[in-house]
Design a protein around this motif. Structure first.
Motif, short mmCIF file in Angstrom:
data_model
loop_
_atom_site.label_atom_id
_atom_site.label_comp_id
_atom_site.label_asym_id
_atom_site.label_seq_id
_atom_site.Cartn_x
_atom_site.Cartn_y
_atom_site.Cartn_z
N LEU A 372 3.36 -0.17 -11.04
CA LEU A 372 1.98 -0.38 -10.63
C LEU A 372 1.45 -1.72 -11.15
N LEU A 373 1.76 -2.04 -12.42
CA LEU A 373 1.31 -3.31 -12.97
C LEU A 373 1.89 -4.49 -12.18
N LYS A 374 3.17 -4.40 -11.82
CA LYS A 374 3.80 -5.47 -11.04
C LYS A 374 3.18 -5.60 -9.65
N SER A 378 1.73 -9.26 -8.85
CA SER A 378 2.44 -10.10 -7.88
C SER A 378 2.55 -9.51 -6.48
N GLY A 379 2.31 -8.23 -6.36
CA GLY A 379 2.44 -7.57 -5.06
C GLY A 379 3.87 -7.24 -4.69
N GLU A 380 4.85 -7.58 -5.55
CA GLU A 380 6.27 -7.40 -5.18
C GLU A 380 6.65 -5.93 -5.05
N THR A 381 5.93 -5.03 -5.71
CA THR A 381 6.27 -3.59 -5.63
C THR A 381 5.21 -2.81 -4.86
N LEU A 382 4.33 -3.52 -4.12
CA LEU A 382 3.29 -2.88 -3.33
C LEU A 382 3.85 -2.57 -1.93
N ILE A 387 -5.55 -3.78 -2.58
CA ILE A 387 -5.93 -4.25 -3.91
C ILE A 387 -6.97 -5.34 -3.74
N HIS A 388 -8.15 -5.14 -4.31
CA HIS A 388 -9.21 -6.14 -4.22
C HIS A 388 -9.53 -6.66 -5.62
N TYR A 389 -9.46 -7.98 -5.80
CA TYR A 389 -9.77 -8.61 -7.07
C TYR A 389 -11.21 -9.10 -7.05
N GLY A 390 -11.93 -8.90 -8.14
CA GLY A 390 -13.32 -9.32 -8.23
C GLY A 390 -13.46 -10.83 -8.37
#
Length: 640
Positions: A372-374, A378-382, A387-390
């Motif tokens: 989940l952290l990865k 980086s999105g490599e395991t999504l 995912i929205h960043y503030g």
């Protein structure tokens, strides 16, 4: 009883002294921790005690009849056997005793044996003694012990016929620990036993070791674990050992109190020395005061001068700043699916992260915490989801695998290449704050220890000044002092933190919220680790109570049908209780008959009648078979 005594032990590697005049004692049932900085000599001391390393001088005393079990750091079990067969190898003595018991039974059933009364009585006596020894030593429960340990070490869902050679390194390490626990030595020596264990397994191991019948000598960086287990601490510092009674938290308090007391005594003596020296200087040449001055000088010469107490060894100096602050909404995750192509590790993951929160991700190994952290970084395991960043979010990532470090670079170049516009003296100053001084900065990254690589990765993180820190096991390989320095820095951090850690002490100090990952998704808990455990227990109890109330409500609302069902249930319960009583009576009768047969076989007139002996043995074998069958039925009814 003393199971281990170390007196005046000294150990050097070439010209470098590692241990000097070490004194250590372990008694039966002691729970002893060795603590100290990385490189202080803890593992060296354990290897010296267990005979893997030689020593220069001193004595290591262990009683000959005391069995010592030792597990080195990250030791994996290498074997061509299956999981079950490897664990079973610990109990070869029981298997041998079982074989001997069967041989005795065959001998007693042999007609020729009855022709010699003395021989028969000898065999019968030896059989009884062996059977009692087998029972007293745990021969009837060793398979249950194996299952208990394998279940506790998170092998409950494994096929026990699986070959150990096919398992991962972490699984082999857990099996090595399990095999050692099953041997139950009088002195169990463990070097970092909590490595590769998730929180659930750690909790089981704590309970197991708390009830362990022998003595424990443990090196661990897990402070929560030490607080739960140990009752005595030896600190290895500046090549020497100092003893403290109590657990890890008591050791910290007592160490501070000792330092303050020793400093007061030193300062008091220094004032006294200065006063005496001043008197001597002023009065030695005066005729009227010469004798008193000489007396004071002799007093100074006889004085046992105290050394100034040494405080803690040099520590890292860590601070995390930010370039700019984020908005209130830092991170929003909606219906995430994570993993790799054709391998979904977890899905339906939804939660938010707010400014200045410090959130711990917990859950069993393999549930997808690091994945989940990865996915966030980086999105490599999504695989799916949003995912929205503030606003203004700048991510700094600490990777437990240290994939962002380059093994072919020097320490200096590793940091400088990431920040090329910074002056070399400033880069060296930062590295100095992380205990890389002098020629240390010219070491190759590949030559660094795990703790040194961790500090180097943290130096990069500090330089980035990110406002969202995502940390994957940041305390791995750090010694106790470095962990506490890191915790203090993170507590003062003005940004937001999302982290994965198995260090429950660390979670307690850092987390403002805990998010549990499971196969059902995510469950948030507002608070630290202790609150999370307490709340989970409350929720489990509440769920059980709700289920009970639901059953009562359903029973009351179902009218006559419920009454008939309840009546039928009670009838079945009465039948089951009657059957249990019947079984217990049948087993008692069978055991009485077996005892009577054994006495009858000792009567000379009987054991000389071979046909009668054979019939009695056949009856006894049948009764034992019946008893075993009845007991299996009894156990099933008790569990129903």
């Amino acid at each position: 009883m003393i199971v281990l005594q170390v007196n005046g032990l000294t150990k050097s590697f070439g010209a470098d002294t590692i241990l000097s005049n070490i004194k250590l004692e372990v008694q039966s049932r002691d729970r002893v921790a060795l603590v100290g900085r990385n490189g202080a000599g803890k593992s060296t001391l354990l290897k010296t005690i267990t005979g893997q390393l030689s020593y220069d001088s001193g004595d290591i005393i262990k009683p000959k009849d005391v069995a010592v079990g030792y597990m080195a750091q990250d030791t994996g079990l290498e074997s061509g056997l299956s999981i079950w067969d490897e664990m079973l190898s610990v109990f070869e003595r029981f298997q041998k005793m079982e074989s001997e018991l069967r041989q005795y039974e065959q001998k007693m059933g042999n007609p020729k044996v009855y022709e010699n009364q003395v021989e028969y009585e000898r065999i019968l006596k030896e059989y009884d003694e062996l059977q009692v020894a087998f029972k007293d030593q745990g021969g009837y429960k060793y398979e249950a012990d194996i299952r208990t340990v394998l279940h506790g070490l998170n092998f409950k869902d494994f096929d026990y016929s699986t070959k150990i050679s096919t398992l991962s390194g972490g699984q082999k390490t857990r099996l090595a620990l399990g095999k050692l626990l099953l041997t139950k030595p009088e002195l169990l020596i463990l070097d970092e036993p909590t490595n590769h264990l998730d929180i659930e397994t750690l909790t089981w191991l704590e309970g197991y070791l708390q009830n362990y019948s022998g003595a424990l000598l443990i090196v661990s960086h897990d402070r929560y674990f030490l607080d739960k287990i140990v009752t005595k601490v030896y600190e290895i510092s500046r090549h020497r050992a100092e003893r403290f009674e109590g657990n890890y938290s008591y050791y910290l308090d007592e160490k501070e109190q000792r330092y303050e007391q020793q400093l007061k005594e030193f300062e008091k003596q220094q004032k006294e020395i200065a006063k005496l020296e001043d008197f001597v200087a002023k009065n030695l040449v005066r005729a009227s005061t010469t004798k008193r001055a000489q007396s004071r000088r002799k007093q100074l010469e006889r004085m046992d001068r105290l050394d100034k107490p040494k405080g803690d060894e040099k520590s890292a100096n860590i601070t995390f700043g930010i370039d700019k602050q984020t908005g209130n909404d830092v991170l929003t995750l909606r219906e995430l699916s994570i993993g790799y192509p054709n391998n979904v590790i977890n899905d339906h993951l939804t939660f938010d992260l707010k400014r200045q929160e410090s959130v711990a991700l917990v859950g069993p190994n393999g549930i997808g915490k690091s994945t989940l952290l990865k996915a966030i970084v980086s999105g490599e395991t999504l695989l799916d989801g949003d995912i929205h960043y503030g606003s203004n979010v700048q991510i700094g990532f600490y990777d437990q695998e240290q994939t962002n470090l380059h093994s072919n670079k020097t320490v200096l170049k590793e940091l400088w290449d990431d920040f090329p516009l910074t002056d070399e003296k400033d880069i060296r100053a930062v590295l100095g704050r992380f205990l890389f001084t002098g020629d240390d900065v010219l070491k190759n990254v590949s030559d660094l220890s795990g703790g040194e690589k961790g500090r180097l990765a943290l130096s990069k993180l500090m330089m980035k000044k990110s406002n969202l820190l995502i940390l994957d096991e940041p305390t791995n390989h750090l010694d106790l002092d470095s962990k506490e320095i890191l915790e203090d820095a993170l507590i003062q951090f003005p940004g937001t933190i999302l982290f994965v850690s198995h260090d429950r002490y660390f979670i307690n100090r850092i987390a403002t919220r805990v998010i549990e990952l499971s196969t059902d998704g995510v469950t948030p808990y507002l608070g630290d680790y202790d609150y999370y455990v307490e709340k989970k227990q409350e929720l489990a109890e509440l769920a059980a109570l709700e289920q009970q109330n639901k059953e009562v409500t359903q029973s009351l609302s179902s009218g006559k049908s419920s009454f008939k069902q309840d009546k039928e249930t009670k009838r079945q319960e009465r039948q089951m209780l009657r059957r249990i009583e019947e079984i217990e009576k049948e087993v008692d009768d069978a055991e009485l008959r077996i005892a009577a047969i054994e006495e009858e076989l000792c009567i000379p007139d009987v054991f000389e009648d071979h046909e009668k002996v054979m019939k009695l043995n056949e009856e006894m074998d049948h009764l034992r078979y019946v008893t075993e069958t009845l007991m299996e039925e009894w156990e099933q009814l008790q569990e129903a």
